[in-house]
Motif scaffolding. Structure first.
Motif, PDB file in Angstrom:
ATOM      1  N   PRO A  32       5.849 -80.923 -22.642  1.00 49.07           N
ATOM      2  CA  PRO A  32       5.411 -80.946 -24.042  1.00 49.07           C
ATOM      3  C   PRO A  32       4.993 -82.343 -24.482  1.00 49.07           C
ATOM      4  O   PRO A  32       5.581 -83.346 -24.069  1.00 49.07           O
ATOM      5  CB  PRO A  32       6.642 -80.454 -24.805  1.00 49.07           C
ATOM      6  N   ILE A  33       3.984 -82.389 -25.343  1.00 49.32           N
ATOM      7  CA  ILE A  33       3.425 -83.661 -25.811  1.00 49.32           C
ATOM      8  C   ILE A  33       3.530 -83.742 -27.327  1.00 49.32           C
ATOM      9  O   ILE A  33       3.214 -82.785 -28.041  1.00 49.32           O
ATOM     10  CB  ILE A  33       1.953 -83.796 -25.376  1.00 49.32           C
ATOM     11  N   GLY A  34       3.983 -84.903 -27.805  1.00 48.06           N
ATOM     12  CA  GLY A  34       4.054 -85.151 -29.234  1.00 48.06           C
ATOM     13  C   GLY A  34       3.699 -86.588 -29.548  1.00 48.06           C
ATOM     14  O   GLY A  34       3.533 -87.426 -28.647  1.00 48.06           O
ATOM     15  N   ARG A  35       3.610 -86.896 -30.813  1.00 49.67           N
ATOM     16  CA  ARG A  35       3.280 -88.250 -31.255  1.00 49.67           C
ATOM     17  C   ARG A  35       4.451 -89.182 -30.991  1.00 49.67           C
ATOM     18  O   ARG A  35       5.604 -88.854 -31.269  1.00 49.67           O
ATOM     19  CB  ARG A  35       2.927 -88.239 -32.736  1.00 49.67           C
ATOM     20  N   ALA A  36       4.140 -90.350 -30.438  1.00 49.51           N
ATOM     21  CA  ALA A  36       5.171 -91.348 -30.181  1.00 49.51           C
ATOM     22  C   ALA A  36       5.684 -91.930 -31.493  1.00 49.51           C
ATOM     23  O   ALA A  36       4.918 -92.143 -32.439  1.00 49.51           O
ATOM     24  CB  ALA A  36       4.616 -92.457 -29.286  1.00 49.51           C
ATOM     25  N   ASP A  37       6.968 -92.185 -31.548  1.00 53.35           N
ATOM     26  CA  ASP A  37       7.565 -92.756 -32.759  1.00 53.35           C
ATOM     27  C   ASP A  37       6.914 -94.101 -33.087  1.00 53.35           C
ATOM     28  O   ASP A  37       6.709 -94.940 -32.201  1.00 53.35           O
ATOM     29  CB  ASP A  37       9.065 -92.948 -32.558  1.00 53.35           C
ATOM     30  N   GLY A  38       6.585 -94.282 -34.343  1.00 54.79           N
ATOM     31  CA  GLY A  38       6.037 -95.551 -34.792  1.00 54.79           C
ATOM     32  C   GLY A  38       4.569 -95.762 -34.502  1.00 54.79           C
ATOM     33  O   GLY A  38       4.057 -96.865 -34.725  1.00 54.79           O
ATOM     34  N   SER A  39       3.862 -94.738 -34.009  1.00 57.82           N
ATOM     35  CA  SER A  39       2.450 -94.887 -33.680  1.00 57.82           C
ATOM     36  C   SER A  39       1.647 -93.746 -34.292  1.00 57.82           C
ATOM     37  O   SER A  39       2.100 -92.597 -34.308  1.00 57.82           O
ATOM     38  CB  SER A  39       2.238 -94.903 -32.169  1.00 57.82           C
ATOM     39  N   VAL A  40       0.446 -94.065 -34.744  1.00 52.85           N
ATOM     40  CA  VAL A  40      -0.441 -93.038 -35.279  1.00 52.85           C
ATOM     41  C   VAL A  40      -1.208 -92.349 -34.169  1.00 52.85           C
ATOM     42  O   VAL A  40      -1.455 -91.138 -34.220  1.00 52.85           O
ATOM     43  CB  VAL A  40      -1.415 -93.655 -36.296  1.00 52.85           C
ATOM     44  N   ILE A  41      -1.592 -93.098 -33.119  1.00 49.44           N
ATOM     45  CA  ILE A  41      -2.477 -92.530 -32.102  1.00 49.44           C
ATOM     46  C   ILE A  41      -1.795 -92.276 -30.762  1.00 49.44           C
ATOM     47  O   ILE A  41      -2.230 -91.406 -30.013  1.00 49.44           O
ATOM     48  CB  ILE A  41      -3.713 -93.430 -31.883  1.00 49.44           C
TER      49      ILE A  41
END
Length: 295
Positions: A185-194
């Protein structure tokens, strides 16, 4: 400019309303509304017909789709597009790395849309930008652009149903296994928008690959996707320990290439009106070919 489309009536559709028949062909509600509001937008055997009317066992249903939308806010730019294929309903363009698909506040003039706006001006045709799917700015390869509202809806449905799909070519650091599937599974990294990462609370993501070649510490892989998460290929191979060189987010090694080594090299779809199968390929670009001169 207008698009004229014909459908043949047969015994199998006799008694079906025009609206139901067209919805079965994939015509969207919005297009149906436009047809109803267009003089002679819908005719049967040369005579006006309503969407509530029922079809005979024989006849020819004609759709007239004038272009009513505009993309006038997109500025023109002298960008030569590599048009691999064109018909009345779509373009297939081989996009180079470094060229975005859509304009953005930070990049209003160096995109596929700007080049297409200029092309339509030379043809003296109304311009509407309808990209079906997208590629990252630094991913090269094949993209699809719809020419009218009918084909845009039909192609969007193809993409959602995986009828329209890509194979990618990726250069990966290290020797990949012969083949494999990455289900992570893929999600947004903490503290990053991209930036994205593999994480337990991410969205389901599945990537398949086959190693095609290995040379001097790098693998060339054919890659295809079950899902379409942001940065999926880049994140999955970095997670597996075989990152793409030149990737400023996940493996900033620019010793041999200045962008992530990923290319949408093959495309399958159906012509949206006729249903004819279409298949296109785009050769490995020069900046990726330096890893595999004989590929």
């Amino acid at each position: 400019m207008e698009r004229i489309v014909f459908y043949e009536c047969s015994q199998s559709c006799a008694g079906t309303t025009v609206e139901r028949f067209l919805r079965r062909q994939g015509v969207s509600h919005r297009v149906l509304v436009d047809l109803k509001n267009t003089p002679n937008g819908l005719t049967l055997n040369g005579k006006p017909v309503r969407t509530i009317d029922r079809l005979p066992p024989e006849g020819k249903l004609r759709l007239c789709l004038p272009e009513t939308d505009r993309s006038d806010t997109i500025p023109q730019a002298d960008i030569a597009l590599d048009i691999v294929y064109e018909d009345d309903d779509l373009f297939v363009v081989n996009k180079p790395a470094g060229l975005a698909v859509h304009p953005s506040p930070q990049n209003r003039e160096n995109t596929v849309a700007n080049g297409l706006a200029a092309l339509y001006t030379t043809r003296k045709e109304p311009f509407v930008f309808r990209a079906i799917g997208r590629l990252d700015k630094n991913t090269s390869g094949l993209i699809v652009l719809a020419k009218n509202a009918l084909s845009a809806g039909l192609l969007t449905t193809q993409a959602a149903q995986k009828v329209m799909h890509h194979d990618y070519l990726a250069v990966c650091t290290g020797m990949l296994p012969d083949e494999g599937t990455i289900d992570a599974p893929i999600g947004r990294a903490d503290g990053s928008v991209i930036r994205r990462e593999v994480r337990p609370d991410g969205d389901h993501a599945v990537t398949h690959f086959v190693r095609l070649a290995y040379r001097d510490g790098y693998s060339l892989a054919r890659v295809w996707l079950d899902t379409g998460r942001t940065h999926q290929i880049r994140v999955h191979f970095a997670h597996l320990g075989y990152p793409l060189p030149g990737d400023f987010l996940y493996h900033p090694d620019f010793s041999r290439i200045q962008r992530h080594a990923l290319h949408a090299g093959a495309l399958w779809l159906r012509q949206p009106v006729t249903g004819q199968p279409l298949h296109f390929t785009a050769p490995l670009p020069d900046d990726m070919r330096i890893f595999f001169p004989d590929a």
